[in-house]
Design a protein around this motif. Structure first.
Motif, short mmCIF file in Angstrom:
data_model
loop_
_atom_site.label_atom_id
_atom_site.label_comp_id
_atom_site.label_asym_id
_atom_site.label_seq_id
_atom_site.Cartn_x
_atom_site.Cartn_y
_atom_site.Cartn_z
N GLU A 211 57.69 -8.79 37.89
CA GLU A 211 57.46 -8.96 36.46
C GLU A 211 56.44 -10.06 36.17
N ASN B 275 60.44 -8.58 44.52
CA ASN B 275 61.58 -7.90 43.92
C ASN B 275 61.31 -7.67 42.43
N LYS B 276 62.28 -7.14 41.72
CA LYS B 276 62.10 -6.83 40.30
C LYS B 276 61.66 -8.06 39.51
N LYS B 277 62.27 -9.21 39.80
CA LYS B 277 61.95 -10.43 39.05
C LYS B 277 60.54 -10.92 39.34
N THR B 278 60.17 -10.99 40.61
CA THR B 278 58.85 -11.51 40.94
C THR B 278 57.75 -10.53 40.55
N SER C 46 62.42 -1.61 44.25
CA SER C 46 61.74 -2.27 43.13
C SER C 46 60.25 -1.96 43.14
N ASP D 119 55.49 -19.00 41.53
CA ASP D 119 55.39 -18.28 40.26
C ASP D 119 53.96 -18.27 39.73
#
Length: 332
Positions: free
Chosen positions: A221, A216-219, A242, A192
């Motif tokens: 962001e 992906n969408k989360k990473t 994504s 992260d």
């Protein structure tokens, strides 16, 4: 041994033909990829030689076992396309080429970075049309930028060395940290933190259940706006839908990929006279800040020669019944 070599191109034949006379093997070069429709071509052979997009799933392995083909040599490093459990069940031995020229892939990754950062691919096309305008070609310096490297095996190490030579700050993430890279000035962080701090992110990790769709969408962001993402490893590390959304919102400023999640029916083929039915790669190619190459990062003379040499070495060990140096099997 008599070997059926699937997914063969001219450069495969050239590299193997130079070395085969030094080994007791006969190669038959087959252009089709290996799958359930073509596996019957392996009948009568002692072994097969397969590449990255050849199918080595349960149905194919079952058919190979029925044909008494119990030896497979992969002329690639990755083996995520192999059902190792079924291979073990059918008593099939599998070897790979764990390393050939890490510098080849690392240098190609940097070629993508340099092309995108200085827009040389656009300038090349302009000049061919006698357009010498510099409008819209402003790039950015790599010197002083922070580059995040995910995966620091042989290729990742070579990439880090190049990045340090450009005067970049290099962050890295890997389950096993390299003391050598730390000594060189590479800083290891959690994933992260790396994503949040890196202006350029280059992927050099294998495809496993844990790394699939790592981007992906989360990473995404977590990443800074305008980030550059480079992938010369495996296509499925990136969740394409994504990434397309992130390109549209300008979260991703630049994307350079040599691999693609659905490349199997596209790459290594001339489709210039056809309409591409893959809507996602068509969408990717429509972005001016996306650069795609067709899985050519490995393609240097040095790498091809090493791939051929290691593959023939693997066949030598198999034929001699020796303990296999580069065997791929389920960890016990």
């Amino acid at each position: 041994m008599n070997v059926a070599c699937f997914s063969t191109k001219s450069y495969d034949r050239e590299s193997f033909d130079q070395l085969i006379p030094k080994h007791a093997h006969q190669f038959t070069y087959l252009e089709p990829k290996l799958d359930k429709h073509t596996v019957s071509l392996a009948e009568g052979y002692d072994a097969i030689c397969a590449f990255v997009n050849d199918h080595l799933d349960a149905p194919v392995l079952k058919k190979l076992a029925a044909l008494n083909v119990k030896k497979i040599v992969l002329r690639c490093a990755g083996y995520n396309q192999v059902d190792l459990e079924k291979a073990a069940e059918y008593g099939i031995q599998i070897c790979r080429v764990p390393a050939y020229s890490p510098e080849a892939v690392a240098e190609h990754a940097f070629a993508l970075i340099l092309s995108l950062s200085r827009k040389t691919h656009k300038a090349f096309n302009r000049v061919r049309d006698n357009n010498f305008s510099l409008e819209g070609l402003a790039g950015f310096n790599l010197h002083g930028k922070t580059i995040g490297v995910i995966g620091t095996g042989a290729i990742g190490k070579a990439f880090c060395s190049i990045a340090l030579g450009f005067g970049c700050k290099v962050l890295a993430y890997d389950l096993i940290e390299s003391k050598e890279l730390k000594t060189m000035g590479v800083e290891y962080l959690g994933l992260d933190d790396l994503l949040m701090q890196s202006q350029v992110i280059s992927l050099h990790c294998p495809l496993t259940p844990g790394t699939k769709h790592l981007i992906n969408k989360k990473t995404l962001e977590l990443m800074p706006k305008g980030v550059m993402i480079i992938n010369t490893s495996r296509g499925a590390l990136i969740e394409t839908k994504s990434v397309i959304r992130a390109l549209k919102t300008k979260k991703i400023g630049y994307l350079g990929i040599d691999v693609y999640e659905q490349e199997e029916d596209l790459f290594f083929r001339d489709l210039s006279e056809e309409i591409l039915m893959d809507e996602q790669i068509t969408r990717l190619m429509s972005f001016p800040n996306v650069l795609i190459t067709g899985h050519q990062a490995f393609l240097t003379k040095e790498a091809l020669n090493q791939i051929a040499a290691t593959t023939l070495f693997n066949l030598d060990e198999m034929e001699a019944g020796k303990k296999l140096t580069h065997e791929v099997k389920i960890e016990s």
